[in-house]
Design a protein around this motif. Sequence first.
Motif, PDB file in Angstrom:
ATOM      1  N   LYS A  96       0.951  -1.101  -0.003  1.00  0.00           N
ATOM      2  CA  LYS A  96       0.075   0.006  -0.012  1.00  0.00           C
ATOM      3  C   LYS A  96       0.797   1.485  -0.058  1.00  0.00           C
ATOM      4  O   LYS A  96       2.132   1.234   0.347  1.00  0.00           O
ATOM      5  CB  LYS A  96      -1.075  -0.073   1.226  1.00  0.00           C
ATOM      6  CG  LYS A  96      -2.026  -0.998   1.140  1.00  0.00           C
ATOM      7  CD  LYS A  96      -2.948  -0.844   2.384  1.00  0.00           C
ATOM      8  CE  LYS A  96      -3.906  -2.361   2.195  1.00  0.00           C
ATOM      9  NZ  LYS A  96      -4.967  -2.171   1.074  1.00  0.00           N
TER      10      LYS A  96
ATOM     11  N   SER B 204      -2.456   9.943  -4.985  1.00  0.00           N
ATOM     12  CA  SER B 204      -3.922   9.775  -5.016  1.00  0.00           C
ATOM     13  C   SER B 204      -4.635   8.479  -4.291  1.00  0.00           C
ATOM     14  O   SER B 204      -5.701   8.471  -4.006  1.00  0.00           O
ATOM     15  CB  SER B 204      -4.549  10.081  -6.548  1.00  0.00           C
ATOM     16  OG  SER B 204      -4.258   8.903  -7.167  1.00  0.00           O
ATOM     17  N   LEU B 205      -3.563   7.540  -4.527  1.00  0.00           N
ATOM     18  CA  LEU B 205      -4.289   6.077  -4.062  1.00  0.00           C
ATOM     19  C   LEU B 205      -3.557   6.018  -2.571  1.00  0.00           C
ATOM     20  O   LEU B 205      -4.058   4.969  -1.834  1.00  0.00           O
ATOM     21  CB  LEU B 205      -3.244   4.974  -4.811  1.00  0.00           C
ATOM     22  CG  LEU B 205      -3.798   5.032  -6.395  1.00  0.00           C
ATOM     23  CD1 LEU B 205      -2.940   4.053  -6.976  1.00  0.00           C
ATOM     24  CD2 LEU B 205      -5.434   4.760  -6.537  1.00  0.00           C
TER      25      LEU B 205
ATOM     26  N   ASN C 262      -2.599  -2.418  -7.854  1.00  0.00           N
ATOM     27  CA  ASN C 262      -3.404  -2.003  -6.624  1.00  0.00           C
ATOM     28  C   ASN C 262      -3.786  -2.967  -5.833  1.00  0.00           C
ATOM     29  O   ASN C 262      -4.686  -3.771  -6.194  1.00  0.00           O
ATOM     30  CB  ASN C 262      -4.515  -0.946  -6.990  1.00  0.00           C
ATOM     31  CG  ASN C 262      -4.874  -0.068  -5.850  1.00  0.00           C
ATOM     32  OD1 ASN C 262      -4.759  -0.272  -4.859  1.00  0.00           O
ATOM     33  ND2 ASN C 262      -5.630   0.874  -6.138  1.00  0.00           N
TER      34      ASN C 262
ATOM     35  N   VAL D 256      -2.464  -0.771 -12.858  1.00  0.00           N
ATOM     36  CA  VAL D 256      -2.681   0.663 -13.153  1.00  0.00           C
ATOM     37  C   VAL D 256      -1.542   1.179 -13.779  1.00  0.00           C
ATOM     38  O   VAL D 256      -0.203   1.073 -13.241  1.00  0.00           O
ATOM     39  CB  VAL D 256      -2.802   1.522 -11.825  1.00  0.00           C
ATOM     40  CG1 VAL D 256      -3.121   2.900 -11.990  1.00  0.00           C
ATOM     41  CG2 VAL D 256      -4.195   1.033 -10.802  1.00  0.00           C
TER      42      VAL D 256
ATOM     43  N   LEU E 286       0.358   7.604  -7.379  1.00  0.00           N
ATOM     44  CA  LEU E 286       0.515   7.185  -6.151  1.00  0.00           C
ATOM     45  C   LEU E 286      -0.068   7.738  -4.865  1.00  0.00           C
ATOM     46  O   LEU E 286      -0.589   7.529  -4.104  1.00  0.00           O
ATOM     47  CB  LEU E 286       2.003   6.621  -6.036  1.00  0.00           C
ATOM     48  CG  LEU E 286       2.388   5.855  -7.046  1.00  0.00           C
ATOM     49  CD1 LEU E 286       4.020   5.415  -6.682  1.00  0.00           C
ATOM     50  CD2 LEU E 286       1.746   4.449  -7.029  1.00  0.00           C
TER      51      LEU E 286
END
Length: 387
Positions: A35, A131-132, A110, A117, A129
């Motif tokens: 993550k 934004s995630l 992801n 992605v 990255l």
Amino acid sequence: MFRLRTCVLVVFLGLFIALPAFAITANNSSLLKGKILYNANSIGDIWYVYPGDFHRYYIGTPQDTYNVLRNLSLGISNVDFNKFSTTTPDRLKGFFIIKPEDAAKIYYVNPAGGSPVYIQNPKNAFYLLQSLALSVSADDLKSIPVGTLTVDNNGLEVSRNWQYLGFWGGINASPVPVRAAPNSQAKILGYFSTINRVKVLAIKKADNSVWYQVDGGRYPGAYVEAKFVSPIPQPAPDQKAVMPKNVKPGDYWINLNIGQEVLTLFKGADPVLATYVSTGMKGSATIQGVFNIQYKYAATRMHGGPPFATHYYDLPNVPWTMYYHGSFGVHGAYWHDEFGITKSAGCTNMTIGDSKYIFNLVSPNIGMATSGAATVANPGTVVYNHY
């Protein structure tokens, strides 16, 4: 077009990471693997938890993001990529994958959903990255150890370092040869099996393969092929540990969480080293309480048996021994590689490298001598054992 060139090592997916060999309590390093995280208390403090070693790598700038993409990506053929371009295997979730046969295109798999992605270029990667990213507390972030990449002027990895002197992994096959050098023709020193776990000290690329140099009990400094080692949740400093009252500001002290089989060396409130250990088995449990190191021996003989221990033992030259209460001590163990479970006759077993590291930092200070005792003027470091 975003090109990483051909310097990226292609790791064949069929040989890649298996499931951990040990059933252990999950912690943040495994729960958050793969993550993107940002510190809720600090803008710009952004990290990637690499599934290959369960450490967090800083990606708070475009250059840091590029370095991670370039050096921590897995190579994949077009044929294999096309097999799972819509449904990605769980073992790849959270990884960056690169297609050397397709202009070195790179994707982030992801973990939330598993869809690849596409990352167009480094600038795009940096903002994508972000934004995630998942917001976590500063304390949760601190429970995941830091990994760092040292790169050359071309952005290629020169070395990799881990906050607590390495990362822990479980052996995922039996038997696994342990070699004296990173070469399939090097002398075999012995074998590991799935009951073993090792601490990886360095990564070597040689003999058309990737090798891990390992610390441990039986074969410190030896080499194992990386494909036989799966990362496991990393030991985290005990956040509930209370500094004993007799620890002075800036002093080193040892915190042993017996229930977690994790020893943390602190300097004041700051963790210096957190590592897996092996404490006393049922019938010869490790003593609880607050103590001070009384004697230090670079090597010493240990022997004993019932009724004070569950078994007879006679061990010569036990390295880096620190006695804190009678026969209870912290020391290196050269006879096993099962750290993280109860294994000893009451002492705290450590890898050879970790025990030497701690031995050289804690008091009493013995200088160049091979042994020494604490005195009023040269008191021993505090040891706090608890559940």
